[in-house]
Design an enzyme around this catalytic site. Structure first.
Site, PDB file in Angstrom:
ATOM      1  N   HIS A  43       0.822  -1.215   0.000  1.00 17.16           N
ATOM      2  CA  HIS A  43       0.000   0.000   0.000  1.00 17.16           C
ATOM      3  C   HIS A  43       0.853   1.262   0.000  1.00 17.16           C
ATOM      4  O   HIS A  43       0.505   2.253  -0.632  1.00 17.16           O
ATOM      5  CB  HIS A  43      -0.953  -0.022   1.202  1.00 17.16           C
ATOM      6  CG  HIS A  43      -2.196  -0.814   0.920  1.00 17.16           C
ATOM      7  ND1 HIS A  43      -2.971  -1.383   1.883  1.00 17.16           N
ATOM      8  CD2 HIS A  43      -2.799  -1.118  -0.259  1.00 17.16           C
ATOM      9  CE1 HIS A  43      -3.993  -2.012   1.319  1.00 17.16           C
ATOM     10  NE2 HIS A  43      -3.899  -1.872   0.025  1.00 17.16           N
ATOM     11  N   ARG A  50     -10.806  -3.218 -17.657  1.00 18.76           N
ATOM     12  CA  ARG A  50     -10.671  -4.677 -17.477  1.00 18.76           C
ATOM     13  C   ARG A  50     -11.072  -5.021 -16.041  1.00 18.76           C
ATOM     14  O   ARG A  50     -10.239  -5.034 -15.141  1.00 18.76           O
ATOM     15  CB  ARG A  50      -9.225  -5.098 -17.741  1.00 18.76           C
ATOM     16  CG  ARG A  50      -8.819  -5.054 -19.220  1.00 18.76           C
ATOM     17  CD  ARG A  50      -7.382  -5.545 -19.384  1.00 18.76           C
ATOM     18  NE  ARG A  50      -7.087  -5.958 -20.739  1.00 18.76           N
ATOM     19  CZ  ARG A  50      -6.384  -5.217 -21.603  1.00 18.76           C
ATOM     20  NH1 ARG A  50      -5.935  -4.035 -21.268  1.00 18.76           N
ATOM     21  NH2 ARG A  50      -6.135  -5.685 -22.828  1.00 18.76           N
ATOM     22  N   ARG A  92     -15.821  -3.854 -19.115  1.00 21.85           N
ATOM     23  CA  ARG A  92     -15.947  -5.210 -19.653  1.00 21.85           C
ATOM     24  C   ARG A  92     -16.295  -6.147 -18.503  1.00 21.85           C
ATOM     25  O   ARG A  92     -15.657  -6.110 -17.443  1.00 21.85           O
ATOM     26  CB  ARG A  92     -14.624  -5.636 -20.277  1.00 21.85           C
ATOM     27  CG  ARG A  92     -14.602  -7.115 -20.598  1.00 21.85           C
ATOM     28  CD  ARG A  92     -13.413  -7.514 -21.389  1.00 21.85           C
ATOM     29  NE  ARG A  92     -12.229  -7.650 -20.554  1.00 21.85           N
ATOM     30  CZ  ARG A  92     -11.034  -7.902 -21.064  1.00 21.85           C
ATOM     31  NH1 ARG A  92     -10.868  -7.989 -22.360  1.00 21.85           N
ATOM     32  NH2 ARG A  92      -9.996  -8.035 -20.280  1.00 21.85           N
ATOM     33  N   GLU A 126     -13.630 -10.989 -30.521  1.00 21.48           N
ATOM     34  CA  GLU A 126     -12.332 -11.597 -30.209  1.00 21.48           C
ATOM     35  C   GLU A 126     -12.230 -12.997 -30.803  1.00 21.48           C
ATOM     36  O   GLU A 126     -11.152 -13.565 -30.893  1.00 21.48           O
ATOM     37  CB  GLU A 126     -12.158 -11.725 -28.691  1.00 21.48           C
ATOM     38  CG  GLU A 126     -12.207 -10.413 -27.955  1.00 21.48           C
ATOM     39  CD  GLU A 126     -12.005 -10.581 -26.462  1.00 21.48           C
ATOM     40  OE1 GLU A 126     -10.898 -10.316 -25.995  1.00 21.48           O
ATOM     41  OE2 GLU A 126     -12.965 -10.980 -25.779  1.00 21.48           O
ATOM     42  N   ASN A 138      -6.035  -8.568 -29.604  1.00 16.53           N
ATOM     43  CA  ASN A 138      -5.077  -9.507 -28.989  1.00 16.53           C
ATOM     44  C   ASN A 138      -5.598 -10.936 -29.132  1.00 16.53           C
ATOM     45  O   ASN A 138      -4.889 -11.833 -29.576  1.00 16.53           O
ATOM     46  CB  ASN A 138      -4.880  -9.199 -27.502  1.00 16.53           C
ATOM     47  CG  ASN A 138      -4.536  -7.750 -27.252  1.00 16.53           C
ATOM     48  OD1 ASN A 138      -4.092  -7.059 -28.157  1.00 16.53           O
ATOM     49  ND2 ASN A 138      -4.753  -7.283 -26.043  1.00 16.53           N
ATOM     50  N   ASP A 139      -6.850 -11.125 -28.731  1.00 19.81           N
ATOM     51  CA  ASP A 139      -7.423 -12.468 -28.839  1.00 19.81           C
ATOM     52  C   ASP A 139      -7.843 -12.785 -30.270  1.00 19.81           C
ATOM     53  O   ASP A 139      -7.673 -13.901 -30.732  1.00 19.81           O
ATOM     54  CB  ASP A 139      -8.608 -12.612 -27.883  1.00 19.81           C
ATOM     55  CG  ASP A 139      -8.141 -12.982 -26.488  1.00 19.81           C
ATOM     56  OD1 ASP A 139      -7.256 -13.849 -26.378  1.00 19.81           O
ATOM     57  OD2 ASP A 139      -8.626 -12.381 -25.510  1.00 19.81           O
ATOM     58  N   ARG A 158      -1.077 -16.289 -27.828  1.00 18.13           N
ATOM     59  CA  ARG A 158      -0.458 -14.976 -27.676  1.00 18.13           C
ATOM     60  C   ARG A 158       0.732 -14.952 -26.728  1.00 18.13           C
ATOM     61  O   ARG A 158       1.639 -14.141 -26.873  1.00 18.13           O
ATOM     62  CB  ARG A 158      -1.501 -13.918 -27.289  1.00 18.13           C
ATOM     63  CG  ARG A 158      -2.252 -14.168 -26.020  1.00 18.13           C
ATOM     64  CD  ARG A 158      -3.541 -13.358 -25.963  1.00 18.13           C
ATOM     65  NE  ARG A 158      -3.412 -12.154 -25.145  1.00 18.13           N
ATOM     66  CZ  ARG A 158      -4.429 -11.432 -24.722  1.00 18.13           C
ATOM     67  NH1 ARG A 158      -5.670 -11.772 -25.055  1.00 18.13           N
ATOM     68  NH2 ARG A 158      -4.259 -10.373 -23.986  1.00 18.13           N
ATOM     69  N   CYS A 216     -10.042  -2.216 -29.029  1.00 15.94           N
ATOM     70  CA  CYS A 216      -9.411  -2.019 -27.728  1.00 15.94           C
ATOM     71  C   CYS A 216      -8.229  -2.951 -27.502  1.00 15.94           C
ATOM     72  O   CYS A 216      -7.673  -2.983 -26.420  1.00 15.94           O
ATOM     73  CB  CYS A 216     -10.440  -2.178 -26.616  1.00 15.94           C
ATOM     74  SG  CYS A 216     -11.212  -3.796 -26.601  1.00 15.94           S
TER      75      CYS A 216
HETATM   76  C1  PEP Z   1      -8.092  -8.338 -26.562  1.00 13.83           C
HETATM   77  O1  PEP Z   1      -8.186  -9.564 -26.551  1.00 13.83           O
HETATM   78  O2  PEP Z   1      -7.688  -7.683 -27.544  1.00 13.83           O
HETATM   79  C2  PEP Z   1      -8.451  -7.568 -25.359  1.00 13.83           C
HETATM   80  C3  PEP Z   1      -8.526  -6.270 -25.372  1.00 13.83           C
HETATM   81  O3  PEP Z   1      -8.668  -8.267 -24.213  1.00 13.83           O
HETATM   82  P1  PEP Z   1      -7.502  -8.878 -23.282  1.00 13.83           P
HETATM   83  O4  PEP Z   1      -6.192  -8.415 -23.844  1.00 13.83           O
HETATM   84  O5  PEP Z   1      -7.761  -8.377 -21.917  1.00 13.83           O
HETATM   85  O6  PEP Z   1      -7.723 -10.336 -23.439  1.00 13.83           O
HETATM   86 MG    MG Z   2      -9.266 -10.552 -24.921  1.00 14.68          MG
END
Ligand code: PEP
Ligand code: MG
Length: 705
Positions: free
Chosen positions: A163, A275, A311, A410, A433-434, A444, A481
């Site tokens: 903290h 998130r 989300r 995704e 990303n996904d 990934r 995103c």
């Molecule tokens: C993604 O998958 O692009 C995303 C934004 O979610 P995370 O990276 O949290 O899986």
């Molecule tokens: Mg994702």
């Protein structure tokens, strides 16, 4: 800290031990409530709340009172309880829990001080600019310090999740924590109290009694940081529009409510991805509805009417929560994750949605569902949300009547079901990303294959084009995103695709805003068509490099006024190289200074680049510069460089070449051109006698051809 406990040995036993203890708990609670109500910083509030809830924890209180037997003083009973918790937490593999011991110590000392009239003096009075180096520091002592005088903090035993470290970040105090072997550090080097130390929180360095050279190095760094901050502030105020007035919402990715304020300072027009799973991590049980409500409400209030897209819980699979007891899976990324486990863990899902709906009254909330693969899943969520809305309304709980519900794209199947999903969706957001991981079937986090999930591959661009044009056709808001949204090199493609919103990590927002303001939407649309015709990601990258060079970096030629320093006081090779990198940073050509500095030193360590005649040509190839650049520094005092003729260097011509592909030999051609000219005495004299940057630019103009 040992001294602290030594003081309790002689403290008296009272027959009304338990009553005194209970009164002390009540008065400490009242103090925490009052401190919380006046605290300005939300991190401070959160930590005071955490302390309050510990005092509210029956098990904690019971643990202490049960020890108040056998004529044991309250202080000793509390110390014994402290040791009990220390034992439990120290044995935990969870770093977050380990760090809670110091919070317990903090509360116990405050209670002892209430009962025994401030017997333990924990105050630290600062009277001049100070760096505190200590094994650990309790949050309450940190809060009592004069932050104007506290210039740095070294917490040897605490981690960055303690903290106190969290609070230090909130107050922008450079902090280094978790240092092994601090017992071996020789603090005698500090000498008298006039000595200086440097705390480099970015690199995690503590420099005791540094040499003048190191001090000068950091003086340059501090100057750079100020320039960067000023520039960011300018860019963060720009409107997110292209030259031809095409608007793209630029918003932030966050993991906590605390970041929202910072996001807005950096120019974010809201939050595109909150998130929420971070609220569920590092705990023994799921957060309650009230706990979540407070977090979402705080985020919405901080956003002050700007949209905040939260989300829903994206956990399971490779990110298990111990308390959910989800069985281990063969292929966690293809497994029981996010929306897929909501029906079974319905209470967790409902608690989160109810907390969100209640918080919606305080701002502009949007809710987004991760990992949707079919329209049926989205219909289920929409239906459940509607039932919960009606439940709350029936209880007269105020909620926003218009909360957009969105789908994250995704999973590749979603891209081909947009029309169906759109029936139960108000907006879409592409999680690249996904999406890339599943599209290319390349995990990934697996370094052996992750390169395959390349978002610049034309196949992926074609997929994005199909998704965005379908959403545009259906008039559904569509954002992005994933990490791609904050990749500055990709920006023209993202604009040209027609995305309504880009959500990215906070620090990149100002530079993305700046680049957006230099783009032309029509040209970006043409670029997307070109990219879709490419065959490889290398071709797309080259297309983007050329496009960015022409459209954004057009003023950034090889040579530029902003890359010239005519009166450098650098008195060593180290400082001169630092100044080269500082020029690049100051002219907006790089944000990754350490990497360029290292590349330059890699060359210097193999062979010094002093070419004789008082000139050095330090050079490197790097991918982290926006544009090949020549930096010119005229030194006020010649410095030793290790030149072939042993002559000290008076002039530095540094070549920082943008690494495009392995075979590029631009730097060799430039070095050859320069060397040919430097061999001529006339040319050297003209160079050394240049008084203005215009004269230098004219003299070296031949490098541009
Ligand atoms: C993604 O998958 O692009 C995303 C934004 O979610 P995370 O990276 O949290 O899986
Ligand atoms: Mg994702």
């Amino acid at each position: 800290n040992n001294d602290v406990w030594n003081k309790i040995d002689d403290l008296p036993y009272f027959v009304d031990n338990k009553i005194r203890f209970s009164n002390a708990v009540q008065s400490l609670k009242a103090r925490l409530v009052s401190e919380r109500s006046t605290a300005l910083d939300s991190n401070v509030k959160t930590i005071l709340e955490a302390h309050y809830s510990l005092l509210d924890d029956e098990e904690f209180i019971q643990n202490i009172t049960s020890k108040m037997t056998n004529e044991l003083s309250i202080a000793k009973a509390m110390h014994s309880a402290y040791l009990h918790y220390q034992n439990i937490f120290a044995g935990s593999t969870n770093l977050y829990l380990q760090q809670r011991v110091i919070d317990i110590q903090d509360l116990i000392i405050q209670l002892i001080n209430i009962i025994y009239d401030n017997v333990i003096d924990t105050t630290i009075k600062l009277s001049e600019p100070t760096i505190i180096m200590t094994k650990e520091l309790t949050p309450s002592v940190f809060l009592s310090l004069d932050k104007n005088l506290l210039k740095g903090l070294v917490l040897f035993s605490a981690s960055s999740t303690s903290h106190t470290a969290i609070l230090a970040r909130s107050f922008d105090i450079p902090t280094v924590s978790d240092i092994d072997g601090f017992e071996d550090i020789n603090f005698n080097v500090l000498g008298d109290n006039k000595s200086c130390s440097i705390i480099d929180g970015n690199r995690g360095l503590v420099l005791l009694n540094p040499s003048n050279e190191i001090i000068n190095y950091y003086t340059i760094e501090v100057k750079e940081a100020y320039t960067f901050q000023k520039q960011n502030l300018e860019y963060s105020n720009l409107e997110p529009v292209t030259l031809d007035n095409h608007r793209v919402e630029l918003v932030a990715n966050v993991a906590t409510n605390v970041e929202v304020e910072r996001a807005i300072t950096y120019g974010a027009l809201g939050v595109g991805l909150f998130r929420s799973e971070f609220i569920f991590m590092d705990r023994h049980s799921a957060p309650t509805e009230d706990e979540q409500f407070a977090i979402y409400q705080d985020a919405l209030i901080k956003a002050n009417g700007l949209p905040v897209i939260v989300r829903l819980l994206d956990i399971g699979g490779d990110k298990p929560l111990d308390y959910l007891n989800i069985a281990k899976e063969e292929n966690p990324f293809l497994g029981y994750r996010a929306v897929r486990f909501y029906p079974e863990y319905i209470e967790i899902f409902k608690t989160q949605v109810k907390a969100l709906l209640r918080a919606s009254f305080y701002g502009n909330l949007w809710i987004m569902v991760p990992m949707i693969a079919t329209a049926t899943e989205m219909q289920w969520v929409q239906n459940e949300v509607l039932i919960l809305k009606n439940e709350l309304l029936a209880k007269n709980i105020q909620i926003n009547s218009n909360i957009p519900l969105g789908t994250m794209i995704e999973v590749p199947s979603t891209a081909f079901a947009i029309e169906d999903i759109a029936k139960s969706t108000d907006f879409f957001s592409i999680g690249t990303n996904d999406l890339a991981q599943y599209f290319f079937a390349a995990e990934r986090g697996n370094h052996k294959v992750s390169h395959l999930a390349n978002v610049m591959h034309p196949a992926f661009i074609r997929l994005l084009q199909q998704i965005v044009s379908k959403c545009n056709q259906l008039k559904k808001f569509v954002g992005m995103c994933g990490e791609m949204a904050g990749d500055i090199d990709c920006l023209p493609l993202l604009v040209g695709l027609g995305l309504n919103e880009l959500s990215m990590s906070i620090p990149v927002i100002p530079s993305i805003k700046y680049n957006l303001s230099k783009l032309n939407y029509t040209k970006c649309c043409e670029l997307v068509l070109e990219a879709c015709k490419c065959s490889t990601s290398t071709q797309v990258k080259q297309l983007l490099d050329v496009f960015n060079a022409v459209n954004i970096n057009q003023e950034q030629k090889l040579l530029s006024d902003s890359l010239i320093l005519l009166d450098s006081n650098a008195d060593s090779k180290h400082l001169a190289i630092k100044e080269v990198v500082s020029l690049l940073k100051g002219s907006g050509r790089t944000n990754t200074m350490d990497e360029i500095e290292e590349s330059l030193w890699l060359r210097e360590d193999t062979y010094a680049t002093g070419i004789g005649y008082g000139v050095a040509i330090p050079h490197c190839k790097t991918s982290v510069v926006s544009h090949s650049s020549v930096c010119l520094i005229k030194l006020n005092n010649p410095i030793a460089w290790g030149s072939i003729d042993n002559e000290p260097v008076r002039f530095i011509i540094s070549l920082i070449i943008k690494e495009d592909n392995g075979g590029d030999n631009t730097h060799l051609l430039l070095i050859a051109k320069l060397s040919r000219n430097l061999m001529k005495e006339d040319f050297r004299n003209s160079l050394f006698n240049c008084k203005t940057s215009t004269e230098i630019l004219e003299l070296l103009n031949f490098l541009n051809n």
